[in-house]
Design a protein around this motif. Sequence first.
Motif, PDB file in Angstrom:
ATOM      1  N   ILE A   1       0.850  -1.188   0.000  1.00  0.00           N
ATOM      2  CA  ILE A   1       0.000   0.000   0.000  1.00  0.00           C
ATOM      3  C   ILE A   1       0.885   1.237   0.000  1.00  0.00           C
ATOM      4  O   ILE A   1       1.600   1.512   0.971  1.00  0.00           O
ATOM      5  CB  ILE A   1      -0.923   0.015   1.242  1.00  0.00           C
ATOM      6  N   GLY A   2       0.854   1.985  -1.094  1.00  0.00           N
ATOM      7  CA  GLY A   2       1.679   3.178  -1.203  1.00  0.00           C
ATOM      8  C   GLY A   2       0.844   4.442  -1.259  1.00  0.00           C
ATOM      9  O   GLY A   2      -0.389   4.398  -1.240  1.00  0.00           O
ATOM     10  N   GLY A   3       1.524   5.567  -1.357  1.00  0.00           N
ATOM     11  CA  GLY A   3       0.833   6.837  -1.401  1.00  0.00           C
ATOM     12  C   GLY A   3       0.051   7.065  -2.680  1.00  0.00           C
ATOM     13  O   GLY A   3      -0.933   7.815  -2.697  1.00  0.00           O
ATOM     14  N   THR A   4       0.465   6.396  -3.773  1.00  0.00           N
ATOM     15  CA  THR A   4      -0.204   6.591  -5.062  1.00  0.00           C
ATOM     16  C   THR A   4      -0.856   5.327  -5.616  1.00  0.00           C
ATOM     17  O   THR A   4      -1.820   5.424  -6.371  1.00  0.00           O
ATOM     18  CB  THR A   4       0.786   7.128  -6.114  1.00  0.00           C
ATOM     19  N   LYS A   5      -0.342   4.159  -5.248  1.00  0.00           N
ATOM     20  CA  LYS A   5      -0.924   2.928  -5.783  1.00  0.00           C
ATOM     21  C   LYS A   5      -0.922   1.822  -4.749  1.00  0.00           C
ATOM     22  O   LYS A   5      -0.157   1.825  -3.785  1.00  0.00           O
ATOM     23  CB  LYS A   5      -0.196   2.484  -7.060  1.00  0.00           C
ATOM     24  N   ILE A   6      -1.799   0.858  -4.962  1.00  0.00           N
ATOM     25  CA  ILE A   6      -1.890  -0.340  -4.119  1.00  0.00           C
ATOM     26  C   ILE A   6      -1.676  -1.547  -5.011  1.00  0.00           C
ATOM     27  O   ILE A   6      -2.405  -1.737  -5.992  1.00  0.00           O
ATOM     28  CB  ILE A   6      -3.267  -0.444  -3.436  1.00  0.00           C
ATOM     29  N   LEU A   7      -0.688  -2.341  -4.712  1.00  0.00           N
ATOM     30  CA  LEU A   7      -0.428  -3.572  -5.463  1.00  0.00           C
ATOM     31  C   LEU A   7      -0.759  -4.759  -4.572  1.00  0.00           C
ATOM     32  O   LEU A   7      -0.290  -4.848  -3.439  1.00  0.00           O
ATOM     33  CB  LEU A   7       1.042  -3.649  -5.887  1.00  0.00           C
ATOM     34  N   GLY A   8      -1.586  -5.650  -5.096  1.00  0.00           N
ATOM     35  CA  GLY A   8      -1.905  -6.874  -4.381  1.00  0.00           C
ATOM     36  C   GLY A   8      -1.525  -8.076  -5.215  1.00  0.00           C
ATOM     37  O   GLY A   8      -1.733  -8.078  -6.434  1.00  0.00           O
ATOM     38  N   VAL A   9      -0.937  -9.071  -4.573  1.00  0.00           N
ATOM     39  CA  VAL A   9      -0.546 -10.294  -5.278  1.00  0.00           C
ATOM     40  C   VAL A   9      -1.098 -11.495  -4.503  1.00  0.00           C
ATOM     41  O   VAL A   9      -0.966 -11.567  -3.275  1.00  0.00           O
ATOM     42  CB  VAL A   9       0.978 -10.416  -5.422  1.00  0.00           C
ATOM     43  N   LEU A  10      -1.710 -12.414  -5.227  1.00  0.00           N
ATOM     44  CA  LEU A  10      -2.241 -13.651  -4.654  1.00  0.00           C
ATOM     45  C   LEU A  10      -1.203 -14.751  -4.853  1.00  0.00           C
ATOM     46  O   LEU A  10      -0.775 -15.017  -5.980  1.00  0.00           O
ATOM     47  CB  LEU A  10      -3.546 -14.028  -5.360  1.00  0.00           C
ATOM     48  N   TYR A  11      -0.791 -15.360  -3.749  1.00  0.00           N
ATOM     49  CA  TYR A  11       0.242 -16.401  -3.798  1.00  0.00           C
ATOM     50  C   TYR A  11      -0.348 -17.753  -3.415  1.00  0.00           C
ATOM     51  O   TYR A  11      -1.179 -17.847  -2.500  1.00  0.00           O
ATOM     52  CB  TYR A  11       1.384 -16.072  -2.829  1.00  0.00           C
ATOM     53  N   GLY A  12       0.118 -18.801  -4.105  1.00  0.00           N
ATOM     54  CA  GLY A  12      -0.298 -20.162  -3.801  1.00  0.00           C
ATOM     55  C   GLY A  12       0.493 -20.750  -2.643  1.00  0.00           C
ATOM     56  O   GLY A  12       1.335 -20.079  -2.035  1.00  0.00           O
ATOM     57  N   GLU A  13       0.236 -22.004  -2.340  1.00  0.00           N
ATOM     58  CA  GLU A  13       0.842 -22.667  -1.178  1.00  0.00           C
ATOM     59  C   GLU A  13       2.360 -22.758  -1.253  1.00  0.00           C
ATOM     60  O   GLU A  13       3.038 -22.799  -0.229  1.00  0.00           O
ATOM     61  CB  GLU A  13       0.247 -24.070  -1.014  1.00  0.00           C
ATOM     62  N   SER A  14       2.899 -22.774  -2.461  1.00  0.00           N
ATOM     63  CA  SER A  14       4.350 -22.874  -2.620  1.00  0.00           C
ATOM     64  C   SER A  14       4.992 -21.527  -2.919  1.00  0.00           C
ATOM     65  O   SER A  14       6.166 -21.465  -3.295  1.00  0.00           O
ATOM     66  CB  SER A  14       4.690 -23.870  -3.735  1.00  0.00           C
TER      67      SER A  14
END
Length: 317
Positions: free
Chosen positions: A9-22
């Motif tokens: 979570i940044g001042g200009t953008k939000i990056l989200g990443v979905l990670y699997g079990e490995s």
Amino acid sequence: MKATIGLDIGGTKILGVLYGESGEELAREKKKTKASEGADGVIKQIEKVLDALLSVEDIELRGIGAGIPGIVSAKGEVKFSPNLPLQNFDLRKKLMEKYGVPSAVGNDVNVAMYGEYKHLQRPDLKNVLGLFVGTGVGGAIIVNGDLYVGQGGAGEFGHLVVQSDGAFCGCGGRGCLEAYASKKAIQNFILAQVKRGRETLLKSDVSDFGAVLKSSAIADAYERGDTVTIEAVDRAVDALGVAMGSLINLFNPQSIILGGGVMAAMGRQLEPKLYERTALNSMPGLMETVKISFSELGDDAGAYGAYQLIEHELEAM
């Protein structure tokens, strides 16, 4: 499939990443932060990112990790954030209540550094420091393989005093590393020289009111031998050498990882000078066993570190 989400979570953008079990990346989503719309606006954007990632079929969410700029308590409460309207905001509790899974929240540089450290997959490395040089300067501490945050705010290396009664810093203090080595400090120095009548390749860049100087522009002017830029960067390197030498004397780490936009653009170019200045400011013999390296994850360090942060908490449960 069981999955975990890492949020940067940044001042200009939000990056989200979905990670699997490995730890494999399953999906990613990016949205504008919309900080001007207040706390509710930011939370809505965070939820949009999370909801988009959770739309992936056959996902069982295990937890959410997040990194955010500012002072974050050890319990995940955002005490102060310079670029976001989330003062005294319990983000960890908000995420847990909304999504019903364990959550973890930390300072963005601490989290990014933890991501860099885990990415190395080096069990022999136990004690590592991170120093991230961008618009500001941040730091992080790994002790015995774990992220050390003190009461939540440890690792503010940008506010180590490198010159008593020196340049004013945005924190209200004087002589801080950030007042000399950050991109903003480099820009301010160059602008001051322009106002004195000196010529520089970056004159139009720094004279444009409200413009933020790009790290790539600094690197290009430095490479082309621009005298004012070289002076500004050497001033930054000198300050970094004082700070890094002091950190080596204090922690005696195995490694210092350098990251952030400035280091990404010209760290390799500055490495010999950085090493020389750091050696001058560290105790004899201590520098010999310290490896200086550079960030490998780039813009993904925050999201990956947030994923590793919540994974660490899940393992401890």
